[in-house]
Design a protein around this motif. Structure first.
Motif, PDB file in Angstrom:
ATOM      1  N   VAL A   9       0.356  -1.653  -0.467  1.00  0.00           N
ATOM      2  CA  VAL A   9      -0.022  -0.243   0.083  1.00  0.00           C
ATOM      3  C   VAL A   9       0.639   1.710   0.122  1.00  0.00           C
ATOM      4  N   ARG A  10       1.306   1.468   0.807  1.00  0.00           N
ATOM      5  CA  ARG A  10       2.577   2.023   0.811  1.00  0.00           C
ATOM      6  C   ARG A  10       3.196   2.719  -0.514  1.00  0.00           C
ATOM      7  N   GLU A  11       3.839   1.815  -1.007  1.00  0.00           N
ATOM      8  CA  GLU A  11       4.451   1.828  -2.229  1.00  0.00           C
ATOM      9  C   GLU A  11       4.304   1.933  -3.468  1.00  0.00           C
ATOM     10  N   LEU A  12       1.938   1.402  -3.537  1.00  0.00           N
ATOM     11  CA  LEU A  12       1.514   1.973  -4.721  1.00  0.00           C
ATOM     12  C   LEU A  12       1.156   3.454  -3.900  1.00  0.00           C
ATOM     13  N   GLY A  13       1.457   4.190  -3.526  1.00  0.00           N
ATOM     14  CA  GLY A  13       0.733   5.177  -2.784  1.00  0.00           C
ATOM     15  C   GLY A  13       1.640   6.052  -3.818  1.00  0.00           C
ATOM     16  N   THR A  14       3.192   5.873  -3.835  1.00  0.00           N
ATOM     17  CA  THR A  14       4.075   6.571  -4.469  1.00  0.00           C
ATOM     18  C   THR A  14       4.114   6.617  -5.844  1.00  0.00           C
ATOM     19  N   LYS A  15       3.451   5.970  -6.564  1.00  0.00           N
ATOM     20  CA  LYS A  15       4.057   5.568  -7.913  1.00  0.00           C
ATOM     21  C   LYS A  15       2.598   5.897  -8.619  1.00  0.00           C
ATOM     22  N   PRO A  16       2.816   5.423 -10.221  1.00  0.00           N
ATOM     23  CA  PRO A  16       1.707   5.824 -11.123  1.00  0.00           C
ATOM     24  C   PRO A  16       0.823   4.916 -10.733  1.00  0.00           C
ATOM     25  N   SER A  17      -0.341   4.469 -10.797  1.00  0.00           N
ATOM     26  CA  SER A  17      -0.949   2.493 -11.494  1.00  0.00           C
ATOM     27  C   SER A  17      -0.461   2.517 -12.250  1.00  0.00           C
ATOM     28  N   ARG A  18      -0.264   0.724 -12.297  1.00  0.00           N
ATOM     29  CA  ARG A  18      -0.659   0.333 -13.319  1.00  0.00           C
ATOM     30  C   ARG A  18      -1.447   0.023 -15.137  1.00  0.00           C
ATOM     31  N   ALA A  19      -2.685   0.987 -14.579  1.00  0.00           N
ATOM     32  CA  ALA A  19      -3.675   1.472 -15.530  1.00  0.00           C
ATOM     33  C   ALA A  19      -2.677   2.415 -16.506  1.00  0.00           C
ATOM     34  N   ALA A  20      -2.055   3.321 -15.557  1.00  0.00           N
ATOM     35  CA  ALA A  20      -1.278   4.416 -16.142  1.00  0.00           C
ATOM     36  C   ALA A  20      -0.511   4.154 -17.057  1.00  0.00           C
ATOM     37  N   GLU A  21       0.137   3.066 -16.405  1.00  0.00           N
ATOM     38  CA  GLU A  21       1.612   2.477 -17.577  1.00  0.00           C
ATOM     39  C   GLU A  21       1.041   1.837 -18.632  1.00  0.00           C
ATOM     40  N   VAL A  22       0.018   1.231 -18.403  1.00  0.00           N
ATOM     41  CA  VAL A  22      -0.719   0.580 -19.498  1.00  0.00           C
ATOM     42  C   VAL A  22      -0.900   1.019 -20.561  1.00  0.00           C
ATOM     43  N   ALA A  23      -1.835   2.155 -19.929  1.00  0.00           N
ATOM     44  CA  ALA A  23      -2.538   2.501 -20.754  1.00  0.00           C
ATOM     45  C   ALA A  23      -2.168   3.361 -21.633  1.00  0.00           C
ATOM     46  N   ALA A  24      -0.595   4.098 -21.287  1.00  0.00           N
ATOM     47  CA  ALA A  24       0.146   4.380 -22.546  1.00  0.00           C
ATOM     48  C   ALA A  24       1.083   3.465 -23.406  1.00  0.00           C
ATOM     49  N   MET A  25       1.688   2.253 -22.771  1.00  0.00           N
ATOM     50  CA  MET A  25       1.825   0.944 -23.192  1.00  0.00           C
ATOM     51  C   MET A  25       1.168   0.436 -24.341  1.00  0.00           C
ATOM     52  N   GLU A  26      -0.312   0.700 -24.379  1.00  0.00           N
ATOM     53  CA  GLU A  26      -1.151   0.062 -25.041  1.00  0.00           C
ATOM     54  C   GLU A  26      -1.653   0.956 -26.433  1.00  0.00           C
ATOM     55  N   LYS A  27      -1.434   2.662 -26.034  1.00  0.00           N
ATOM     56  CA  LYS A  27      -1.325   3.832 -27.445  1.00  0.00           C
ATOM     57  C   LYS A  27      -0.007   3.198 -28.203  1.00  0.00           C
ATOM     58  N   GLU A  28       0.988   3.429 -27.441  1.00  0.00           N
ATOM     59  CA  GLU A  28       2.419   2.707 -28.105  1.00  0.00           C
ATOM     60  C   GLU A  28       1.749   1.737 -29.411  1.00  0.00           C
ATOM     61  N   LEU A  29       1.654   0.236 -28.573  1.00  0.00           N
ATOM     62  CA  LEU A  29       1.493  -0.861 -29.565  1.00  0.00           C
ATOM     63  C   LEU A  29       0.374  -0.740 -30.404  1.00  0.00           C
ATOM     64  N   LEU A  30      -0.756   0.618 -30.121  1.00  0.00           N
ATOM     65  CA  LEU A  30      -1.471   0.300 -31.510  1.00  0.00           C
ATOM     66  C   LEU A  30      -1.080   1.259 -32.837  1.00  0.00           C
ATOM     67  N   ALA A  31       0.074   2.147 -31.707  1.00  0.00           N
ATOM     68  CA  ALA A  31       0.849   2.909 -33.072  1.00  0.00           C
ATOM     69  C   ALA A  31       1.809   2.032 -34.119  1.00  0.00           C
ATOM     70  N   MET A  32       2.006   0.691 -33.035  1.00  0.00           N
ATOM     71  CA  MET A  32       2.747  -0.110 -33.423  1.00  0.00           C
ATOM     72  C   MET A  32       2.034  -0.898 -34.555  1.00  0.00           C
ATOM     73  N   TYR A  33       0.469  -1.490 -34.716  1.00  0.00           N
ATOM     74  CA  TYR A  33       0.071  -2.043 -35.172  1.00  0.00           C
ATOM     75  C   TYR A  33      -0.354  -1.833 -36.388  1.00  0.00           C
ATOM     76  N   GLY A  34       0.114  -0.640 -36.867  1.00  0.00           N
ATOM     77  CA  GLY A  34      -0.615   0.145 -37.273  1.00  0.00           C
ATOM     78  C   GLY A  34       0.615  -0.254 -38.686  1.00  0.00           C
ATOM     79  N   ASP A  35       1.343  -0.053 -38.710  1.00  0.00           N
ATOM     80  CA  ASP A  35       2.328  -0.248 -38.989  1.00  0.00           C
ATOM     81  C   ASP A  35       2.344  -1.331 -40.183  1.00  0.00           C
ATOM     82  N   PRO A  36       2.508  -1.492 -41.726  1.00  0.00           N
ATOM     83  CA  PRO A  36       2.000  -1.947 -42.412  1.00  0.00           C
ATOM     84  C   PRO A  36       3.584  -3.157 -42.526  1.00  0.00           C
ATOM     85  N   ALA A  37       4.750  -2.510 -42.363  1.00  0.00           N
ATOM     86  CA  ALA A  37       5.855  -3.170 -42.111  1.00  0.00           C
ATOM     87  C   ALA A  37       5.433  -4.256 -41.102  1.00  0.00           C
TER      88      ALA A  37
END
Length: 421
Positions: free
Chosen positions: A255-283
């Motif tokens: 609980v103490r650790e989680l209160g000092t950093k962004p949520s895992r969901a926030a990290e994953v949301a940023a990662m998903e945005k990057e992944l979807l951009a990659m998925y759109g690359d026809p190469a």
């Protein structure tokens, strides 16, 4: 063979596609349907999926649809990988419990209950569509919380087996440490979904030599570091707990650790945005390395193995799955859903016998199973009092003030997903 993936627009899906392509001899798919209400994501994911199949010379056809009825029609198996409310709802699950001093996590504690309340009714509606279009189809549930969702499916009479990647992750890790092929490693895996222990690590089969003491002696530091647990704890247990047990064994620290950093969901949301951009690359014609950080490692291989065993003779005869207890753990009701080694075939999953458990593990399993009983009741019938009772029963909560505060927050943050609220 036709398979449907509900939640096919997930950024997880290329991991699944890669496994289908590599393991096509084990699971010969002729048609794969990706089903998702998000048409824009479906387009990106399916484009990469087809390129992966083409690169690996897989002859199967990949189609997409936003219509669940059409997607699951005539499917031999339906894989469920849903996230009701998306990463935004997950972010809430991981944050508002911290306001009450309780762990914020998407499958454990109050956040896990919120996810169950949102998810169970949706999954049951989908399962009814599957039953109506093809009552013989198997449902493979990868949707969290897997234990509660699988129990809801089984109690409603559906042909369902729950699947998690925790066990196969341990199997692959131990195989690397032992320098053997993964198929040589069999786990004495016991517990509930996200509440399990590896009581033994056997070479060659379920009755093979237990090399867990050797693993702990030679690689205990590395194993403990992966779990984010003290080496001393792992040594004193003499078993390897799932990393989810850290929420129980070090709750206040987490609980103490989680209160000092962004949520895992926030990290994953940023990662998903990057992944979807990659998925759109026809190469791009293979799963990107970034996907490994997204989670779900080895999910595809576990899913292929399970589907192949349920639909034919291609999979491993013994696998770790979520299914009815049916006397396996005598201190639980038969209709509790447990996560253990089971023999898997066309008729479903039958758990292997489990030795008598130390009360240290049996007690926590029984406690969390009681919570899951109440959580499923709340998900099926709704009502503030049922939510409160489930929270009060959870071993990570268990205090009146905490349960009261969490109940109000859960309902406030999930009102749009709760028909009764």
């Amino acid at each position: 063979m036709k398979l449907a993936v509900v939640g096919g627009g997930s950024t997880y899906t290329p991991e699944l596609i890669d496994g289908f392509a590599r393991l096509r001899d084990t699971l010969p798919i002729e048609e794969l349907v990706l089903v998702d209400p998000a048409a824009d994501r479906l387009e990106l994911v399916s484009g990469l999926a087809r390129r992966i199949f083409a690169k690996q010379d897989h002859a199967g056809k990949i189609t997409t649809t936003t219509d669940i009825d059409a997607g699951v029609a005539d499917a031999d198996a339906v894989l469920l990988q849903l996230r009701v409310g998306g990463q935004a709802a997950r972010n809430q699950d991981e944050t508002w419990p911290l306001e009450c001093g309780c762990v914020g996590q998407e499958t454990t504690g109050a956040g896990g209950l919120a996810k169950a309340l949102r998810t169970v009714p949706v999954v049951l509606d989908i399962a009814e569509l599957v039953r109506r279009t093809n009552p013989d189809a198997w449902i493979i549930d990868f949707t969290n919380p897997v234990g509660i969702v699988t129990r809801a499916l089984l109690q409603a009479g559906h042909k369902a087996v729950g699947l998690c990647n925790v066990a196969i992750g341990f199997q692959r890790k131990f195989a690397r440490l032992l320098e053997v092929e993964p198929g040589q490693v069999h786990l004495d895996h016991v517990g509930l979904n996200h509440l399990s222990w590896e009581l033994g690590v056997r070479l060659g089969g379920p009755d093979g030599e237990n090399v867990l003491p050797k693993l702990l002696a030679e690689h205990g530091d590395a194993i403990a570091d992966d779990l984010h647990m003290p080496r001393e704890l792992v040594d004193r247990l003499g078993v390897v707990p799932s990393y989810y047990l850290r929420y129980f064994y070090a709750h206040d620290e987490v609980v103490r650790e989680l209160g000092t950093k962004p949520s895992r969901a926030a990290e994953v949301a940023a990662m998903e945005k990057e992944l979807l951009a990659m998925y759109g690359d026809p190469a791009l014609d293979e799963k990107p390395e970034l996907l490994a950080k997204r989670g779900g490692a080895f999910y595809s291989e576990a899913a292929v193995d399970l589907a192949a065993s349920l639909l034919g003779d291609g999979g491993s005869p013994v696998q770790v799955v979520n299914t009815y207890n049916n006397g396996t753990l005598p201190f639980l009701p038969d209709d509790a859903v447990i996560e253990v080694q089971a023999r898997v075939g066309r008729d479903g999953a039958t758990p292997l016998a489990v030795p008598a458990l130390d009360p240290l593990y049996a007690g926590l399993i029984a406690n969390v199973t009681a919570y899951e009983d109440l959580a499923l009741e709340a998900a099926l019938r709704g009502g503030r009092d049922r939510v409160f009772k489930a929270l009060l029963a959870h071993p990570l909560i268990g205090q009146f003030d905490y349960a009261e505060g969490l109940t109000d927050r859960l309902i406030a943050h999930n009102r749009e997903h709760l028909a009764w609220a």
